[in-house]
Motif scaffolding. Structure first.
Motif, short mmCIF file in Angstrom:
data_model
loop_
_atom_site.label_atom_id
_atom_site.label_comp_id
_atom_site.label_asym_id
_atom_site.label_seq_id
_atom_site.Cartn_x
_atom_site.Cartn_y
_atom_site.Cartn_z
N GLU A 347 0.81 -1.22 0.00
CA GLU A 347 0.00 0.00 0.00
C GLU A 347 0.84 1.27 0.00
O GLU A 347 0.33 2.35 -0.31
N HIS A 348 2.11 1.14 0.34
CA HIS A 348 3.01 2.30 0.36
C HIS A 348 4.34 1.90 -0.30
O HIS A 348 5.35 1.70 0.39
N PRO A 349 4.34 1.75 -1.62
CA PRO A 349 5.53 1.25 -2.34
C PRO A 349 6.79 2.06 -2.11
O PRO A 349 7.90 1.53 -2.22
N SER A 350 6.63 3.34 -1.80
CA SER A 350 7.82 4.18 -1.60
C SER A 350 8.09 4.45 -0.13
O SER A 350 8.75 5.43 0.21
N ALA A 351 7.59 3.57 0.74
CA ALA A 351 7.76 3.76 2.18
C ALA A 351 9.23 3.94 2.54
O ALA A 351 10.11 3.22 2.06
N SER A 352 9.47 4.92 3.40
CA SER A 352 10.83 5.26 3.81
C SER A 352 11.59 4.03 4.30
O SER A 352 11.09 3.25 5.10
N ARG A 353 12.81 3.84 3.78
CA ARG A 353 13.74 2.76 4.12
C ARG A 353 13.27 1.40 3.63
O ARG A 353 14.05 0.61 3.10
N LEU A 354 11.98 1.10 3.77
CA LEU A 354 11.49 -0.22 3.38
C LEU A 354 11.65 -0.49 1.89
O LEU A 354 11.93 -1.61 1.47
N SER A 355 11.43 0.56 1.09
CA SER A 355 11.46 0.37 -0.36
C SER A 355 12.84 -0.05 -0.86
O SER A 355 12.96 -0.63 -1.94
N GLY A 356 13.87 0.23 -0.08
CA GLY A 356 15.23 -0.13 -0.52
C GLY A 356 15.78 -1.37 0.13
O GLY A 356 16.97 -1.68 -0.01
N VAL A 357 14.92 -2.12 0.83
CA VAL A 357 15.38 -3.31 1.55
C VAL A 357 15.01 -4.57 0.78
O VAL A 357 13.92 -4.69 0.22
N ASP A 358 15.94 -5.53 0.77
CA ASP A 358 15.68 -6.83 0.17
C ASP A 358 14.96 -7.69 1.21
O ASP A 358 15.58 -8.21 2.14
N ILE A 359 13.64 -7.83 1.04
CA ILE A 359 12.84 -8.53 2.04
C ILE A 359 13.23 -10.00 2.16
O ILE A 359 13.11 -10.61 3.23
N LYS A 360 13.73 -10.57 1.09
CA LYS A 360 14.13 -11.98 1.12
C LYS A 360 15.59 -12.15 1.55
O LYS A 360 16.09 -13.27 1.62
N GLY A 361 16.24 -11.03 1.80
CA GLY A 361 17.65 -11.09 2.14
C GLY A 361 17.91 -11.04 3.63
O GLY A 361 17.55 -11.96 4.37
N ASP A 362 18.50 -9.94 4.08
CA ASP A 362 18.91 -9.80 5.48
C ASP A 362 17.70 -9.47 6.35
O ASP A 362 17.18 -8.36 6.32
N PHE A 363 17.26 -10.43 7.16
CA PHE A 363 16.09 -10.21 8.01
C PHE A 363 16.34 -9.13 9.05
O PHE A 363 15.42 -8.40 9.43
N ASP A 364 17.56 -9.03 9.54
CA ASP A 364 17.86 -7.99 10.53
C ASP A 364 17.65 -6.60 9.94
O ASP A 364 17.14 -5.69 10.61
N GLU A 365 18.01 -6.45 8.68
CA GLU A 365 17.80 -5.16 8.01
C GLU A 365 16.31 -4.89 7.82
O GLU A 365 15.85 -3.75 7.95
N VAL A 366 15.55 -5.94 7.54
CA VAL A 366 14.09 -5.80 7.40
C VAL A 366 13.48 -5.34 8.72
O VAL A 366 12.64 -4.43 8.76
N VAL A 367 13.89 -5.97 9.81
CA VAL A 367 13.38 -5.60 11.13
C VAL A 367 13.67 -4.14 11.43
O VAL A 367 12.79 -3.38 11.87
N ASP A 368 14.89 -3.71 11.18
CA ASP A 368 15.26 -2.31 11.44
C ASP A 368 14.45 -1.35 10.57
O ASP A 368 14.04 -0.28 11.04
N ALA A 369 14.20 -1.73 9.32
CA ALA A 369 13.46 -0.85 8.41
C ALA A 369 12.00 -0.72 8.84
O ALA A 369 11.42 0.37 8.80
N VAL A 370 11.40 -1.84 9.27
CA VAL A 370 10.01 -1.79 9.74
C VAL A 370 9.92 -0.95 11.01
O VAL A 370 9.01 -0.11 11.15
N LYS A 371 10.84 -1.15 11.92
CA LYS A 371 10.85 -0.37 13.16
C LYS A 371 11.00 1.12 12.86
O LYS A 371 10.36 1.97 13.50
N ALA A 372 11.82 1.44 11.87
CA ALA A 372 12.01 2.85 11.50
C ALA A 372 10.72 3.43 10.92
O ALA A 372 10.36 4.58 11.20
#
Length: 465
Positions: A347-372
């Motif tokens: 619903e928010h394709p350009s969401a800050s930080r999330l749009s540049g994260v590889d969701i299938k890659g580094d899960f720790d980075e995904v967690v940090d991006a969601v928290k942000a």
């Protein structure tokens, strides 16, 4: 606000227009309108006419009762508002809840109820006036909802000006008639009741003008909006819901809204709601968007998850987004964060930080991006449910698979959080112990729901079991 001033018994006059907080103590009348030609208007009082109208008796009664209660001023909607002045009418309707709330006394005049009324159909051994009270038209009108809920002191009078009682002494009867919780009648802040619950209070009430179905609820939801008579009832309700959304979730809630879905959560088919626990959760989590946390703790299988599901469903309109995370172990939790990231990006394709994260890659980075994303300014109306936190990091827990939930909480102090756990030692938020259902009524309700047999709660239907 323009009031009526008692000069001598039975004689009153309009005051100046009081502005701001410079308003003397006053009584206020609640009633159902008769035909327009029967009600005394602002113009009637200005011209000194209207004493022959049927509605004049109500005004005179209000003034006399106010004087008996030591009040020199009173307010009646038929004649204290100049309805020919659209600006004044707009201000009055948007201020109405506050005016009733601030009144020292509210007198409810029931034109269709008499203590002397007899009802041959009385099979419940109730006083005859109670039967008429239950059927009163006053309980079916849209505007009288706020007139019941807003004032602290509400007194009920018959058409013969006899007093039946007050909101406190009649609260159980009023609850049965209206379905409004006793806590709301006792003055509990309305924000502690969900949008859908408050809408239900007004569901069967009617107004003469279709738009007033929405306008009469402005104070119930603490919102303001311009009146557009002629827009139709549906359009007025749509605008009302938009204003409610802005008030609850913030003016920019659409920037962070995510469609509500619990498709990945297992639900039991027949859940008996724990109303006391739900009320405590709602009261704790209600607020201005700053961090609120509830910890549901109890034995496994006792209903913590289903209680969280019930809360989410009932209160979904209060949140811009509701997310469910399985915190059984760290891998499950990180996968939940990845699923959550997908929800947001849909619903928010350009969401800050999330749009540049590889969701299938580094899960720790995904967690940090969601928290942000959850910590962004104005993104304050989300609800996170951390389910199955059964292996928490505690001083005596030596399990190598122990999980520290704090590493997975958004860092900003905003939003709402529900944690379900078997441990009573999780000291993160407001604890609510979930106990076994031990009441006979609860057991019968479970049996009734599971067997799809109605009437068990009332002692019926047992011969067929």
């Amino acid at each position: 606000m323009r009031l009526l001033e008692c000069e001598t018994p039975g004689v009153f006059s309009l005051t100046k227009d009081f502005i701001g907080d410079d308003i003397p103590r006053y009584a206020i009348l609640s009633h159902t309108w008769g035909a327009d030609v029967e009600e005394v208007t602002f113009e009637d009082l200005i011209k000194g006419t209207g004493k022959s109208k049927a509605g004049y008796r109500k005004i005179r009664f209000c003034g006399e009762q106010a004087a008996l209660d030591g009040l020199h001023y009173f307010w009646v909607d038929t004649c204290c508002i100049d309805k020919s002045n659209s600006a004044e009418l707009q201000e009055a309707i948007n201020s109405m809840f506050r005016w009733y709330h601030n009144a020292a006394k509210c007198y409810v005049y029931l034109s269709d109820v008499s203590r002397l009324a007899l009802d041959s159909s009385d099979k419940l051994n109730q006083p005859p006036w109670k039967l008429a009270f239950r059927k009163s038209r006053w309980f079916t009108r849209g505007w009288t909802l706020q007139e019941l809920v807003a004032p602290e002191s509400v007194e009920f009078f018959s058409k013969d000006w006899e007093k039946f009682g007050n909101k406190k002494s009649l609260e159980r009867l009023i609850h049965e008639i209206t379905g409004i919780p006793v806590r709301a009648l006792q003055g509990s802040p309305l924000a502690r009741f969900s949008v859908s619950e408050r809408m239900l209070w007004a569901d069967k009430r009617e107004t003469t003008r279709k738009e007033d179905k929405a306008y009469s609820l402005l104070g119930i939801f603490g919102v303001h909006m311009p009146l557009i008579y002629g827009e139709g009832g549906d359009n007025a309700l749509t605008r009302l819901r938009e204003e409610i959304g802005k008030a609850l979730k913030g003016a920019r809630y659409e920037d962070f809204s995510v469609a509500f879905s619990l498709s990945n959560v297992s639900e039991i088919e027949h859940f008996v709601a724990r109303e006391d626990e739900l009320a405590e959760m709602r009261e704790t989590l209600s607020g201005d968007g700053s961090r609120r946390t509830v910890v549901l703790h109890g034995l496994g299988g006792i209903g913590k998850t289903q209680l969280a599901v019930a809360y989410a469903k009932r209160n979904k309109d209060n949140y811009s987004a509701i997310f469910w995370l399985n915190i059984k172990d760290e891998d499950s939790l990180k996968q939940s964060f990845a699923n959550l990231a997908k929800q947001i990006l849909r619903e928010h394709p350009s969401a800050s930080r999330l749009s540049g994260v590889d969701i299938k890659g580094d899960f720790d980075e995904v967690v940090d991006a969601v928290k942000a994303w959850l910590s962004l300014p104005n993104n304050t109306r989300w609800l996170m449910v951390y389910d199955n936190y059964d292996n928490p990091k505690l001083s005596r827990n030596t399990d190598p698979a122990v999980l520290d939930i704090r590493k997975f909480l958004p860092e900003s102090y905003q939003g709402s959080i529900i944690i379900t756990t078997r441990s009573s030692q999780v000291k993160i938020g407001h604890p609510i112990r979930i106990k076994k259902l031990d009441g006979v009524r609860d057991s019968l309700e479970i049996l009734s729901n599971a067997s799809r047999r109605e009437g068990l709660i009332n002692g019926e239907g047992f011969p067929d079991l």
